[in-house]
Write a protein that holds these residues in place. Structure first.
Motif, PDB file in Angstrom:
ATOM      1  N   LEU A 138      40.982  48.698  30.221  1.00 32.68           N
ATOM      2  CA  LEU A 138      41.377  50.120  30.569  1.00 32.68           C
ATOM      3  C   LEU A 138      42.596  49.989  31.650  1.00 32.68           C
ATOM      4  CD1 LEU A 138      40.063  52.839  30.754  1.00 32.68           C
ATOM      5  CD2 LEU A 138      38.858  51.726  32.874  1.00 32.68           C
ATOM      6  N   ARG A 139      42.252  49.103  32.430  1.00 30.63           N
ATOM      7  CA  ARG A 139      43.229  49.230  33.708  1.00 30.63           C
ATOM      8  C   ARG A 139      45.033  48.778  33.184  1.00 30.63           C
ATOM      9  NH1 ARG A 139      41.813  45.164  38.523  1.00 30.63           N
ATOM     10  NH2 ARG A 139      42.425  43.824  37.271  1.00 30.63           N
ATOM     11  N   ALA A 140      45.062  48.053  32.758  1.00 31.41           N
ATOM     12  CA  ALA A 140      45.586  47.512  31.539  1.00 31.41           C
ATOM     13  C   ALA A 140      46.656  48.762  30.876  1.00 31.41           C
ATOM     14  CB  ALA A 140      45.910  45.905  30.815  1.00 31.41           C
ATOM     15  N   LEU A 141      46.115  49.275  30.118  1.00 31.55           N
ATOM     16  CA  LEU A 141      46.142  50.020  29.391  1.00 31.55           C
ATOM     17  C   LEU A 141      47.054  51.520  29.976  1.00 31.55           C
ATOM     18  CD1 LEU A 141      43.815  50.246  26.211  1.00 31.55           C
ATOM     19  CD2 LEU A 141      46.340  49.550  26.898  1.00 31.55           C
ATOM     20  N   LEU A 142      46.163  51.353  30.961  1.00 33.47           N
ATOM     21  CA  LEU A 142      46.908  52.666  32.653  1.00 33.47           C
ATOM     22  C   LEU A 142      47.835  52.881  32.603  1.00 33.47           C
ATOM     23  CD1 LEU A 142      43.264  52.996  33.866  1.00 33.47           C
ATOM     24  CD2 LEU A 142      44.748  55.049  32.278  1.00 33.47           C
ATOM     25  N   LEU A 143      48.812  51.480  32.719  1.00 30.91           N
ATOM     26  CA  LEU A 143      49.691  51.438  33.328  1.00 30.91           C
ATOM     27  C   LEU A 143      50.263  51.325  32.000  1.00 30.91           C
ATOM     28  CD1 LEU A 143      49.109  48.834  35.500  1.00 30.91           C
ATOM     29  CD2 LEU A 143      49.618  50.472  36.457  1.00 30.91           C
ATOM     30  N   ASP A 144      50.538  52.180  30.867  1.00 30.97           N
ATOM     31  CA  ASP A 144      51.457  51.844  29.758  1.00 30.97           C
ATOM     32  C   ASP A 144      52.498  50.733  29.316  1.00 30.97           C
ATOM     33  OD1 ASP A 144      50.986  54.724  29.340  1.00 30.97           O
ATOM     34  OD2 ASP A 144      52.502  55.133  31.442  1.00 30.97           O
ATOM     35  N   PRO A 145      51.834  49.446  29.726  1.00 30.73           N
ATOM     36  CA  PRO A 145      53.225  48.432  29.409  1.00 30.73           C
ATOM     37  C   PRO A 145      53.550  47.831  28.451  1.00 30.73           C
ATOM     38  CG  PRO A 145      50.816  47.962  28.065  1.00 30.73           C
ATOM     39  CD  PRO A 145      50.646  49.135  29.285  1.00 30.73           C
ATOM     40  N   VAL A 146      55.404  48.115  28.524  1.00 30.79           N
ATOM     41  CA  VAL A 146      56.060  47.144  27.325  1.00 30.79           C
ATOM     42  C   VAL A 146      55.649  46.196  26.960  1.00 30.79           C
ATOM     43  CG1 VAL A 146      57.805  49.082  28.980  1.00 30.79           C
ATOM     44  CG2 VAL A 146      57.915  46.352  29.130  1.00 30.79           C
ATOM     45  N   PHE A 147      55.610  45.355  27.473  1.00 31.57           N
ATOM     46  CA  PHE A 147      54.441  43.664  27.276  1.00 31.57           C
ATOM     47  C   PHE A 147      53.272  43.275  27.790  1.00 31.57           C
ATOM     48  CE2 PHE A 147      54.446  39.513  27.233  1.00 31.57           C
ATOM     49  CZ  PHE A 147      54.516  38.736  26.509  1.00 31.57           C
ATOM     50  N   LEU A 148      52.344  43.757  26.862  1.00 32.56           N
ATOM     51  CA  LEU A 148      51.429  43.017  27.443  1.00 32.56           C
ATOM     52  C   LEU A 148      50.882  41.681  26.145  1.00 32.56           C
ATOM     53  CD1 LEU A 148      48.403  43.629  28.526  1.00 32.56           C
ATOM     54  CD2 LEU A 148      47.746  44.832  26.537  1.00 32.56           C
ATOM     55  N   PHE A 149      50.591  40.458  27.466  1.00 28.56           N
ATOM     56  CA  PHE A 149      50.499  39.002  27.450  1.00 28.56           C
ATOM     57  C   PHE A 149      48.217  39.223  27.378  1.00 28.56           C
ATOM     58  CE2 PHE A 149      49.417  34.355  29.091  1.00 28.56           C
ATOM     59  CZ  PHE A 149      48.962  34.316  28.135  1.00 28.56           C
ATOM     60  N   ALA A 150      47.855  39.335  25.843  1.00 29.02           N
ATOM     61  CA  ALA A 150      46.522  38.903  25.998  1.00 29.02           C
ATOM     62  C   ALA A 150      46.304  37.840  26.011  1.00 29.02           C
ATOM     63  CB  ALA A 150      46.371  39.928  25.133  1.00 29.02           C
ATOM     64  N   ASP A 151      45.898  37.041  27.091  1.00 27.31           N
ATOM     65  CA  ASP A 151      44.822  35.636  26.395  1.00 27.31           C
ATOM     66  C   ASP A 151      43.882  36.110  26.534  1.00 27.31           C
ATOM     67  OD1 ASP A 151      44.534  32.674  27.072  1.00 27.31           O
ATOM     68  OD2 ASP A 151      44.735  32.595  28.932  1.00 27.31           O
ATOM     69  N   GLU A 152      43.099  35.076  25.051  1.00 26.82           N
ATOM     70  CA  GLU A 152      41.761  35.652  24.755  1.00 26.82           C
ATOM     71  C   GLU A 152      41.180  36.655  24.999  1.00 26.82           C
ATOM     72  OE1 GLU A 152      40.957  32.828  22.661  1.00 26.82           O
ATOM     73  OE2 GLU A 152      41.430  31.723  22.992  1.00 26.82           O
ATOM     74  N   PRO A 153      41.340  37.993  25.058  1.00 33.32           N
ATOM     75  CA  PRO A 153      41.873  39.228  25.392  1.00 33.32           C
ATOM     76  C   PRO A 153      40.178  39.468  24.742  1.00 33.32           C
ATOM     77  CG  PRO A 153      42.434  39.279  23.605  1.00 33.32           C
ATOM     78  CD  PRO A 153      43.022  37.694  23.718  1.00 33.32           C
ATOM     79  N   THR A 154      39.141  38.544  23.775  1.00 35.85           N
ATOM     80  CA  THR A 154      37.619  39.292  22.883  1.00 35.85           C
ATOM     81  C   THR A 154      37.042  37.773  23.134  1.00 35.85           C
ATOM     82  OG1 THR A 154      39.124  38.867  20.940  1.00 35.85           O
ATOM     83  CG2 THR A 154      38.843  40.812  21.628  1.00 35.85           C
ATOM     84  N   SER A 155      37.549  36.848  24.164  1.00 38.41           N
ATOM     85  CA  SER A 155      36.067  35.524  23.921  1.00 38.41           C
ATOM     86  C   SER A 155      35.226  35.952  25.057  1.00 38.41           C
ATOM     87  CB  SER A 155      37.429  34.333  24.653  1.00 38.41           C
ATOM     88  OG  SER A 155      37.070  34.960  25.877  1.00 38.41           O
ATOM     89  N   ARG A 156      35.272  36.903  25.607  1.00 42.11           N
ATOM     90  CA  ARG A 156      33.985  37.527  25.797  1.00 42.11           C
ATOM     91  C   ARG A 156      33.247  38.706  24.798  1.00 42.11           C
ATOM     92  NH1 ARG A 156      36.217  33.325  28.166  1.00 42.11           N
ATOM     93  NH2 ARG A 156      34.900  32.670  30.045  1.00 42.11           N
ATOM     94  N   LEU A 157      33.832  38.984  24.272  1.00 41.57           N
ATOM     95  CA  LEU A 157      33.371  40.288  23.401  1.00 41.57           C
ATOM     96  C   LEU A 157      31.919  39.434  22.650  1.00 41.57           C
ATOM     97  CD1 LEU A 157      35.528  42.711  23.644  1.00 41.57           C
ATOM     98  CD2 LEU A 157      34.872  42.533  25.261  1.00 41.57           C
ATOM     99  N   ASP A 158      31.096  40.353  22.606  1.00 39.15           N
ATOM    100  CA  ASP A 158      30.415  40.019  21.614  1.00 39.15           C
ATOM    101  C   ASP A 158      31.114  40.868  19.262  1.00 39.15           C
ATOM    102  OD1 ASP A 158      29.361  43.434  19.987  1.00 39.15           O
ATOM    103  OD2 ASP A 158      29.169  43.108  21.993  1.00 39.15           O
TER     104      ASP A 158
END
Length: 462
Positions: free
Chosen positions: A400-420
């Motif tokens: 949420l915090r990242a998307l609110l900043l309107d990124p032009v490049f997003l390095f998502a490092d294992e973004p779902t490793s903590r998720l079911d």
């Protein structure tokens, strides 16, 4: 078959609100028990209640017997390490940041098992060899990848020889080969006792076998033999969990609106060294606006280092990184951390952190609620700190915090490793959709080749 752990009508409350409905179970010697469910289903609350680690704001009801005796909170805490141990969900909360890994394992052998210093060091070295950390034995936790830190924490926690092991998401963030190795390690460490595993990973539940409990929103919805339940699930929610495994996902369409040929970043012949060892070399690729590029490979192969180098957070030993978008502000080149606790302070609430972001960058307030809804984040989470929410909830808040900043490049490092798996599927699809909608270029690192293959335009294997 003796009963090592017995719970009778154990429930957890905050005030008058029931967070975990009464649950009863038995953990028998030699028969593993797995609790499967989504983030926020109450799995970790149950483990904390067993160990006596519930926060002061929560209350506990019911009876807990260990080795056939009903024990008080203080009596259960006296068993920690030698008889009863819990593997932490977040390794960063359990490891000493200033101590070398081998010493963290050795001190357990020395002070819990009473081994001499030399024997303790030898046992620790063997443990780290067993989990693939022999070459990193003298590194501190901050010098390890998230998956490597997880393996170190497991080695330290199990070194005391406890007969009852509670493993809270022990394999998250690990590649498949390391995941299987950790499962075998836990099984070997629990031969004389038993293993209670909390996980959102259906593959882990299938691999462990034994008995299975499926939980949803603080309530037990299905239980039985693990293979029977996963082969012929009776509850709709269990079927939904199984269907959400990445290998079952439909392929994400890449022919969407804002995927263009406008290049955001180019990497040419990159090489990175860490600790005198070459992680990779001669890696070249480009990422276009609205494109999602996946990176896969074993834990410790340099996936996270590659993303850090593209952001200028880590120097390259050879090659060149060129950013084509010169109008973007520095904060629009962003990283989603593999371990969300490393990106948050616990001294203030998440709501305060969000307000600081909004005020600093003049973000429109009306953007927050729709994004929170899409990320399945309740408004109540803003009243808590990063220590008072689950790992999955914190990762979604980081997104949420990242998307609110309107990124032009997003390095998502294992973004779902903590998720079911259910939430992981929704969040991954959301990241891809938003990349297309906003034109953000995404570099997505994952230990799961099925996830990357199903969602990314291009795949880089290290």
């Amino acid at each position: 078959m003796s009963v090592l752990l017995k719970l009778t009508n154990v429930a957890v409350f905050v005030g008058d609100t029931c967070l975990l409905e009464p649950i009863s179970l038995e953990l028998k010697q030699g028969q593993p028990l797995t609790i499967l469910g989504q983030t926020g289903s109450g799995k970790s609350l149950l483990a904390q209640a067993i160990m006596g680690l519930l926060p002061d704001t929560l209350s506990f009801q019911g009876d807990i017997e260990v080795f056939g005796k009903a024990l008080t909170l203080e009596q259960r805490q006296a068993l920690w390490g030698r008889d009863l141990v819990m593997l932490p969900q977040e390794p960063w909360h359990a490891l000493d940041p200033l101590m070398k890994g081998i010493n963290q394992v050795a001190e357990v052998y020395q002070h819990v098992q009473g081994k001499s210093q030399n024997d303790a060091q030898a046992s620790a070295q063997q443990d780290l060899l067993d989990v693939g950390l022999a070459d990193s034995a003298h590194k501190r936790p901050g010098q390890l990848s998230g998956g490597m830190a997880q393996r170190l924490a497991i080695s330290a926690a199990t070194a005391g020889g406890a007969h009852v092991i509670l493993a809270d998401e022990p394999t998250k963030g690990l590649d498949v080969s390391r995941r299987d190795g950790i499962v075998r390690l836990l099984q070997s460490r629990s031969i004389e006792g038993s293993l209670l595993t909390i996980t959102h990973d259906v593959a882990i539940a299938r691999q462990l076998g034994g008995s299975l409990l499926v939980m949803k929103q603080g309530r037990l919805v299905e239980q039985g033999d693990a293979l029977d339940v996963l082969t012929n699930p009776q509850n709709h929610y269990t079927r939904e969990l199984i269907a959400a495994e990445p290998k079952s996902w439909p392929d994400v369409s890449v022919a969407l609106a804002n995927k263009t040929t406008e290049t955001v970043l180019v990497a040419e012949n990159l090489a990175i060294e860490r600790g005198g060892r070459t992680l990779f070399e001669n890696v070249s690729f480009s990422i276009n606006k609205g494109e999602v590029v996946g990176v896969v490979g074993d834990s410790g192969c340099g996936k996270s280092s590659l993303g850090d180098a593209l952001l200028g957070l880590l120097p390259v030993s050879a090659g060149l990184v060129t950013r084509s978008n010169h109008t973007a502000k520095p904060y629009q080149w962003l990283k989603l951390y593999q371990d969300p606790p490393s990106a948050f302070t616990s001294s203030v609430s998440l709501g305060t952190l969000l307000k600081d972001l909004v005020d600093l960058h003049n973000i429109a307030q009306e953007r927050i609620v729709p994004l929170m809804t899409r990320l399945n984040l309740p408004e109540s989470i803003l009243q808590r700190t990063c220590l008072d929410v689950s790992g999955g909830e914190l990762q979604r808040f980081a997104i949420l915090r990242a998307l609110l900043l309107d990124p032009v490049f997003l390095f998502a490092d294992e973004p779902t490793s903590r998720l079911d798996p259910i939430t992981a599927k929704d969040v991954t699809n959301l990241l891809v959709e938003l990349a297309r909608e906003t034109g953000c270029a995404v570099l997505m690192v994952s230990h799961d080749p099925d996830l990357v293959r199903k969602t990314c335009d291009t795949v880089i294997t290290l």
